[in-house]
Write a protein that holds these residues in place. Structure first.
Motif, PDB file in Angstrom:
ATOM      1  N   LEU A   1      20.210   6.532  18.061  1.00  5.52           N
ATOM      2  CA  LEU A   1      18.967   7.280  17.852  1.00  5.52           C
ATOM      3  C   LEU A   1      18.987   8.018  16.517  1.00  5.52           C
ATOM      4  N   THR A   2      20.138   8.552  16.135  1.00  6.53           N
ATOM      5  CA  THR A   2      20.261   9.259  14.859  1.00  6.53           C
ATOM      6  C   THR A   2      20.000   8.310  13.691  1.00  6.53           C
ATOM      7  N   VAL A   3      20.570   7.113  13.751  1.00  9.39           N
ATOM      8  CA  VAL A   3      20.356   6.131  12.683  1.00  9.39           C
ATOM      9  C   VAL A   3      18.880   5.743  12.606  1.00  9.39           C
ATOM     10  N   ALA A   4      18.254   5.541  13.766  1.00  6.96           N
ATOM     11  CA  ALA A   4      16.841   5.150  13.783  1.00  6.96           C
ATOM     12  C   ALA A   4      15.966   6.242  13.176  1.00  6.96           C
ATOM     13  N   ALA A   5      16.237   7.510  13.554  1.00  2.00           N
ATOM     14  CA  ALA A   5      15.436   8.603  13.013  1.00  2.00           C
ATOM     15  C   ALA A   5      15.650   8.752  11.518  1.00  2.00           C
ATOM     16  N   ALA A   6      16.887   8.580  11.049  1.00  2.00           N
ATOM     17  CA  ALA A   6      17.158   8.697   9.617  1.00  2.00           C
ATOM     18  C   ALA A   6      16.410   7.623   8.824  1.00  2.00           C
TER      19      ALA A   6
ATOM     20  N   ALA B   1      12.589   6.825   4.903  1.00  2.00           N
ATOM     21  CA  ALA B   1      12.219   5.828   3.880  1.00  2.00           C
ATOM     22  C   ALA B   1      11.087   4.929   4.346  1.00  2.00           C
ATOM     23  N   ARG B   2      10.330   5.358   5.332  1.00  2.00           N
ATOM     24  CA  ARG B   2       9.361   4.451   5.953  1.00  2.00           C
ATOM     25  C   ARG B   2       8.231   4.044   5.003  1.00  2.00           C
ATOM     26  N   ARG B   3       7.832   4.899   4.063  1.00  2.00           N
ATOM     27  CA  ARG B   3       6.741   4.535   3.159  1.00  2.00           C
ATOM     28  C   ARG B   3       7.176   3.494   2.133  1.00  2.00           C
ATOM     29  N   ASP B   4       8.379   3.653   1.624  1.00  2.00           N
ATOM     30  CA  ASP B   4       8.868   2.740   0.591  1.00  2.00           C
ATOM     31  C   ASP B   4       9.405   1.430   1.166  1.00  2.00           C
ATOM     32  N   ARG B   5       9.992   1.486   2.367  1.00  2.00           N
ATOM     33  CA  ARG B   5      10.620   0.302   2.973  1.00  2.00           C
ATOM     34  C   ARG B   5      10.171   0.174   4.428  1.00  2.00           C
ATOM     35  N   PRO B   6       8.897  -0.114   4.675  1.00  2.00           N
ATOM     36  CA  PRO B   6       8.425  -0.152   6.057  1.00  2.00           C
ATOM     37  C   PRO B   6       9.067  -1.250   6.897  1.00  2.00           C
ATOM     38  N   VAL B   7       9.325  -2.428   6.295  1.00  2.00           N
ATOM     39  CA  VAL B   7       9.923  -3.521   7.067  1.00  2.00           C
ATOM     40  C   VAL B   7      11.373  -3.196   7.419  1.00  2.00           C
ATOM     41  N   VAL B   8      12.129  -2.723   6.432  1.00  2.00           N
ATOM     42  CA  VAL B   8      13.522  -2.353   6.693  1.00  2.00           C
ATOM     43  C   VAL B   8      13.587  -1.255   7.750  1.00  2.00           C
ATOM     44  N   THR B   9      12.720  -0.277   7.638  1.00  2.00           N
ATOM     45  CA  THR B   9      12.692   0.807   8.628  1.00  2.00           C
ATOM     46  C   THR B   9      12.430   0.272  10.019  1.00  2.00           C
ATOM     47  N   LEU B  10      11.469  -0.648  10.136  1.00  2.00           N
ATOM     48  CA  LEU B  10      11.142  -1.204  11.454  1.00  2.00           C
ATOM     49  C   LEU B  10      12.319  -1.983  12.024  1.00  2.00           C
TER      50      LEU B  10
ATOM     51  N   MET C   1       0.816  -1.208   0.000  1.00  2.00           N
ATOM     52  CA  MET C   1       0.000   0.000   0.000  1.00  2.00           C
ATOM     53  C   MET C   1       0.845   1.251   0.000  1.00  2.00           C
ATOM     54  N   GLY C   2       2.144   1.139  -0.157  1.00  2.00           N
ATOM     55  CA  GLY C   2       3.034   2.279  -0.013  1.00  2.00           C
ATOM     56  C   GLY C   2       2.878   3.269  -1.148  1.00  2.00           C
ATOM     57  N   ASP C   3       1.776   4.071  -1.159  1.00  2.00           N
ATOM     58  CA  ASP C   3       1.603   5.049  -2.207  1.00  2.00           C
ATOM     59  C   ASP C   3       2.464   6.272  -1.934  1.00  2.00           C
ATOM     60  N   TYR C   4       2.822   6.973  -2.996  1.00  2.00           N
ATOM     61  CA  TYR C   4       3.750   8.093  -2.906  1.00  2.00           C
ATOM     62  C   TYR C   4       3.004   9.374  -3.234  1.00  2.00           C
ATOM     63  N   ARG C   5       3.044  10.334  -2.352  1.00  2.00           N
ATOM     64  CA  ARG C   5       2.393  11.612  -2.574  1.00  2.00           C
ATOM     65  C   ARG C   5       3.441  12.638  -2.963  1.00  2.00           C
ATOM     66  N   PHE C   6       3.380  13.123  -4.191  1.00  2.00           N
ATOM     67  CA  PHE C   6       4.394  14.075  -4.650  1.00  2.00           C
ATOM     68  C   PHE C   6       3.920  15.486  -4.371  1.00  2.00           C
ATOM     69  N   PRO C   7       4.802  16.377  -3.861  1.00  2.00           N
ATOM     70  CA  PRO C   7       6.071  16.002  -3.249  1.00  2.00           C
ATOM     71  C   PRO C   7       5.975  16.006  -1.738  1.00  2.00           C
ATOM     72  N   ARG C   8       4.738  16.113  -1.226  1.00  2.00           N
ATOM     73  CA  ARG C   8       4.547  16.342   0.187  1.00  2.00           C
ATOM     74  C   ARG C   8       4.964  15.156   1.043  1.00  2.00           C
ATOM     75  N   GLY C   9       4.782  13.912   0.537  1.00  2.00           N
ATOM     76  CA  GLY C   9       5.034  12.745   1.360  1.00  2.00           C
ATOM     77  C   GLY C   9       6.452  12.656   1.872  1.00  2.00           C
ATOM     78  N   ARG C  10       7.415  12.836   0.975  1.00  2.00           N
ATOM     79  CA  ARG C  10       8.818  12.726   1.384  1.00  2.00           C
ATOM     80  C   ARG C  10       9.194  13.831   2.361  1.00  2.00           C
ATOM     81  N   LYS C  11       8.716  15.043   2.113  1.00  2.00           N
ATOM     82  CA  LYS C  11       8.996  16.140   3.031  1.00  2.00           C
ATOM     83  C   LYS C  11       8.345  15.886   4.394  1.00  2.00           C
ATOM     84  N   ALA C  12       7.137  15.360   4.379  1.00  2.00           N
ATOM     85  CA  ALA C  12       6.456  15.069   5.639  1.00  2.00           C
ATOM     86  C   ALA C  12       7.207  14.006   6.431  1.00  2.00           C
ATOM     87  N   ASP C  13       7.718  12.976   5.746  1.00  2.00           N
ATOM     88  CA  ASP C  13       8.487  11.940   6.442  1.00  2.00           C
ATOM     89  C   ASP C  13       9.750  12.519   7.077  1.00  2.00           C
ATOM     90  N   ALA C  14      10.418  13.407   6.349  1.00  2.00           N
ATOM     91  CA  ALA C  14      11.614  14.038   6.909  1.00  2.00           C
ATOM     92  C   ALA C  14      11.257  14.889   8.127  1.00  2.00           C
TER      93      ALA C  14
END
Length: 389
Positions: free
Chosen positions: A48-53, A57-66, A1-14
């Motif tokens: 903590l820095t690595v976890a936040a970074a 990519a949480r929308r595109d790679r949710p499992v890797v992020t977790l 379900m990882g849909d991409y919202r241009f360009p707000r999604g990536r900025k919102a994740d950051a």
């Protein structure tokens, strides 16, 4: 379900990653008092820095992020000691992401496993009964993510159904037009030719008049068919009113003509131009055409920027103007020449599997942004616009 919202999604994740990092870092510095060596605090801050970074990519790679967040959170607990909480803000965001972007079963498996892994190190140092509310809260975060994901999936299906209904309606309209043009004229010609055949020997003059009438009817039918095909060709074959191809390559000419008709517009192209599927090509052109027309009609010809971005897996189009909209409905600028307007833009983009945003800008003006994914990575080719004027 990882849909991409241009360009707000990536900025919102950051932005979410930055806020979560700030909250957890403040909590770490407050809780990690004198009995924790500085090197351990530094190590915990690095984890903590690595976890936040990873949240970016949480929308595109949710499992890797977790996975990254869980490992970093366990290291954080080991380095910072019992002063750190069970799960920080970064981990809560990762758990929400698992529920939001993963299928139901996988979301529960990944999220539940993460909660257990995060609970074990703390349970060794504390009474498990005291952790019960925290564990329940973590599972509730996963549930909230799944509810939000289910709601958006339902909305997506409703939009797809609306698009399908619009397509069927248009097909029925074309069928009615064909019936009115073809069936009517053919039935008239059939009757006239039949009358001419029956009167050919005993009334040649009447037969000649019937054949002449059949000829006129045939010419009328051909004229009406040409008119209908011209409309369909402009939409489906990609021929514009000026005889140019209605493709992404024609956006350059659109921007140039906009400048000639009172809309100071510029074109910015990011990435290497790509050969696009014909439906995507036409959608890009038509969205740009309608958006520029709306600027001329509704925003007093305000300065406008058209941005076209190419990526191997998607193409995006953004039209931004700086003028205040004039005489518009709440949803945004109306359609050019009484057409479908925003609804037509959305239908074109949705038929290509993309998404579109159209709304006033907080700083003034209006913004239309369409994002269309490509089915497979494409290679660079001719025909796409170069740098704008």
């Amino acid at each position: 379900m990882g849909d991409y919202r241009f360009p707000r999604g990536r900025k919102a994740d950051a932005a979410v990653a930055a806020v979560a990092f700030a909250v957890d870092m403040a909590d770490l510095l407050i809780r990690a008092v004198d009995d924790v060596p500085p090197y351990r605090i530094a190590g915990a801050a690095a984890a903590l820095t690595v976890a936040a970074a990873a949240l970016v990519a949480r929308r595109d790679r949710p499992v890797v992020t977790l996975v990254v967040v869980v490992v970093a959170d366990v290291l954080l607990g080991l380095l910072a000691g019992p002063q750190s909480g069970l799960v920080g803000t970064v981990s809560l965001v990762a758990l929400y992401t698992a529920g939001r972007y993963l299928p139901l079963a996988l979301g529960w498996t990944a999220g539940g496993g993460a909660v257990l892994l995060l609970t074990v190190p703390v349970a060794v140092r504390a009474d498990f009964g005291e952790l019960g509310p925290d564990v329940l809260g973590n599972f509730l975060v996963i549930v909230v993510g799944q509810l939000v994901g289910a709601r958006e999936e339902l909305a997506r299906r409703q939009r797809a159904q609306a698009v399908d209904a619009a397509v069927h309606t248009e097909r029925r309209r074309i069928a009615r037009e064909l019936h009115d043009v073809v069936a009517h004229h053919i039935s008239v010609m059939n009757a006239l030719v039949g009358a001419a055949r029956t009167t050919m020997t005993r009334a040649p003059e009447m037969s000649r008049e019937a054949l002449e009438a059949a000829e006129r009817t045939a010419r009328e039918a051909m004229f009406e068919m040409r008119q209908m095909l011209a409309v369909l060709r402009a939409e489906d074959v990609g021929i514009t009113e000026t005889g140019e191809p209605a493709t992404a390559g024609g956006v350059t000419a659109l921007v140039r003509r906009a400048g000639e008709t009172g809309v100071p517009a510029g074109l910015e192209v990011d990435g290497d131009p790509l050969p696009l599927p014909s439906a995507v090509d036409r959608a890009i052109y038509r969205v740009a055409q309608e958006a520029l027309t709306n600027v001329r009609k509704h925003a007093d010809g305000a300065p406008t920027t058209v941005r076209l971005r190419y990526a191997p897996d998607a193409v995006t189009l953004e039209i931004v103007n700086d003028g205040p909209p004039r005489g518009l409905p709440a949803a945004g600028p109306g359609p050019p020449d009484g057409g479908y307007g925003l609804v037509g833009m959305a239908e074109r983009v949705a038929l290509c599997g993309g998404t579109i945003e159209a709304a006033p800008r907080p700083e003034g003006g209006f913004r239309v942004a369409a994002h269309i994914p490509l089915p497979v990575p494409v290679r660079r080719g001719p025909g796409a616009p170069g740098p704008g004027p």
